[in-house]
Write a protein that holds these residues in place. Sequence first.
Motif, PDB file in Angstrom:
ATOM      1  N   ASN A  31       0.814  -1.214   0.000  1.00 12.98           N
ATOM      2  CA  ASN A  31       0.000   0.000   0.000  1.00 12.98           C
ATOM      3  C   ASN A  31       0.850   1.267   0.000  1.00 12.98           C
ATOM      4  O   ASN A  31       2.032   1.258   0.352  1.00 12.98           O
ATOM      5  N   ASP A  32       0.212   2.363  -0.400  1.00 13.72           N
ATOM      6  CA  ASP A  32       0.910   3.634  -0.592  1.00 13.72           C
ATOM      7  C   ASP A  32       1.508   4.180   0.704  1.00 13.72           C
ATOM      8  O   ASP A  32       2.562   4.827   0.691  1.00 13.72           O
ATOM      9  N   LYS A  33       0.846   3.927   1.829  1.00 11.02           N
ATOM     10  CA  LYS A  33       1.350   4.430   3.108  1.00 11.02           C
ATOM     11  C   LYS A  33       2.694   3.774   3.451  1.00 11.02           C
ATOM     12  O   LYS A  33       3.627   4.449   3.896  1.00 11.02           O
ATOM     13  N   LEU A  34       2.794   2.467   3.230  1.00 11.13           N
ATOM     14  CA  LEU A  34       4.049   1.758   3.496  1.00 11.13           C
ATOM     15  C   LEU A  34       5.163   2.249   2.577  1.00 11.13           C
ATOM     16  O   LEU A  34       6.307   2.419   3.005  1.00 11.13           O
ATOM     17  N   LYS A  35       4.832   2.478   1.306  1.00  9.03           N
ATOM     18  CA  LYS A  35       5.826   2.992   0.366  1.00  9.03           C
ATOM     19  C   LYS A  35       6.302   4.385   0.780  1.00  9.03           C
ATOM     20  O   LYS A  35       7.487   4.695   0.705  1.00  9.03           O
ATOM     21  N   MET A  36       5.368   5.216   1.211  1.00  7.93           N
ATOM     22  CA  MET A  36       5.720   6.571   1.653  1.00  7.93           C
ATOM     23  C   MET A  36       6.717   6.510   2.816  1.00  7.93           C
ATOM     24  O   MET A  36       7.747   7.194   2.804  1.00  7.93           O
ATOM     25  N   ILE A  37       6.433   5.649   3.808  1.00  6.40           N
ATOM     26  CA  ILE A  37       7.323   5.511   4.970  1.00  6.40           C
ATOM     27  C   ILE A  37       8.677   4.949   4.550  1.00  6.40           C
ATOM     28  O   ILE A  37       9.732   5.405   5.024  1.00  6.40           O
ATOM     29  N   MET A  38       8.664   3.959   3.652  1.00  8.68           N
ATOM     30  CA  MET A  38       9.909   3.335   3.205  1.00  8.68           C
ATOM     31  C   MET A  38      10.810   4.347   2.497  1.00  8.68           C
ATOM     32  O   MET A  38      12.012   4.434   2.788  1.00  8.68           O
TER      33      MET A  38
END
Length: 373
Positions: A31-38
């Motif tokens: 999901n986009d939230k995990l990618k943003m954090i990564m």
Amino acid sequence: MEIDVSGYKKKNVKNSKKRKEFPIIFKGGVNDKLKMIMYRELKVMLKSGVTLEEAFTLLISQYKNKKLLSGLKRIKSELLKGKTLVYSMSQVKFFTPFEINSLSVGEQTKTLPKVLEELELFFEKKNKLKSQIKTVLTYPTFVISITFAVLVFMLRNVVPMFQKVFRQFNSDLPSLTRRIIYISDNFSYFLLCLVLVFVVICFFYFKFRDNASFRRISSGIILKLPFIGSMVKAIYLSRFCNALGLLLGANVSIVDSLSFIKEMIIFYPIESSIDGIKKEIIKGKSLTNSLKEYPFYDNRMISMIKISEEVNQLEDMFNYLASLYSEEVETKSKRIGVLIEPIIIIVIGGLVGVILIAMYLPMFDLSKILNSN
């Protein structure tokens, strides 16, 4: 300095075709939230002087998501073999061509932390848009589900109870009452028809969803819907501007940027316009005049792009437009939420009221007969 990534893009498109034809190692997405954090954490580590191998070792120790962990371990394995970051990430299937090509530019220009920051902001905005849409849809979905459950209960339990009472009177029932009783008696049949219609719609959608005519007609219908259409348009224009701002900021040419956007934004009005816009730009036309040929791109956007082209500030203008459309989506989503609530309450009250009135009408008629006697 302008970077030409057309060679890498062709290679990546070729790989994307293979994904459809052969089994995927890492199925599904992250999901986009995990990618943003990564991307945020990777950016911070690289700015601190941590090597890529060490950075991915730290990332692996922080996440519990199985899909993301599998991908990060694969990337680290490739990095330890001496491969580049872009090659390593291209071996993991949940990274899009848009991300891979953006990072490729960052590696070539030695501006990887800047590109990572831009990707972080991109996924932050995308995640925010998704959250806004979910917020708008959650309440109506919940209320509609409750309404359907109440209607089922009334038609399956309340109406048959009244029907038994009416049979004892042996009197003619009002037209509205007879219709509600008919619906109650044949409720299973109507429910089956409803399910069949839903199944047929799903079948046609999944069968023809990749068909150009179907996508053109369905997107046209969506864009013409009151309130919803304008919000959907603002969402995709925001994504379009956000992606162009990111790619132009990474010194990708406007033609290559449009190619990446076609792979990234799955919405027919944008996808169908990209090739035509590219052809016009290659012929020497400005981006402004190329966009004018397609009504999906509104006059405000075209006017502002024209100004930015004259002063050579396209990147800043696209970033500004992305923020502008994001704010518009937020405003529209709140407005739709405010409008939907009273409409749903009126519809629910109307449906329940009609059933109750239909059940009590014979009682009123009976009381009149008794009083006259």
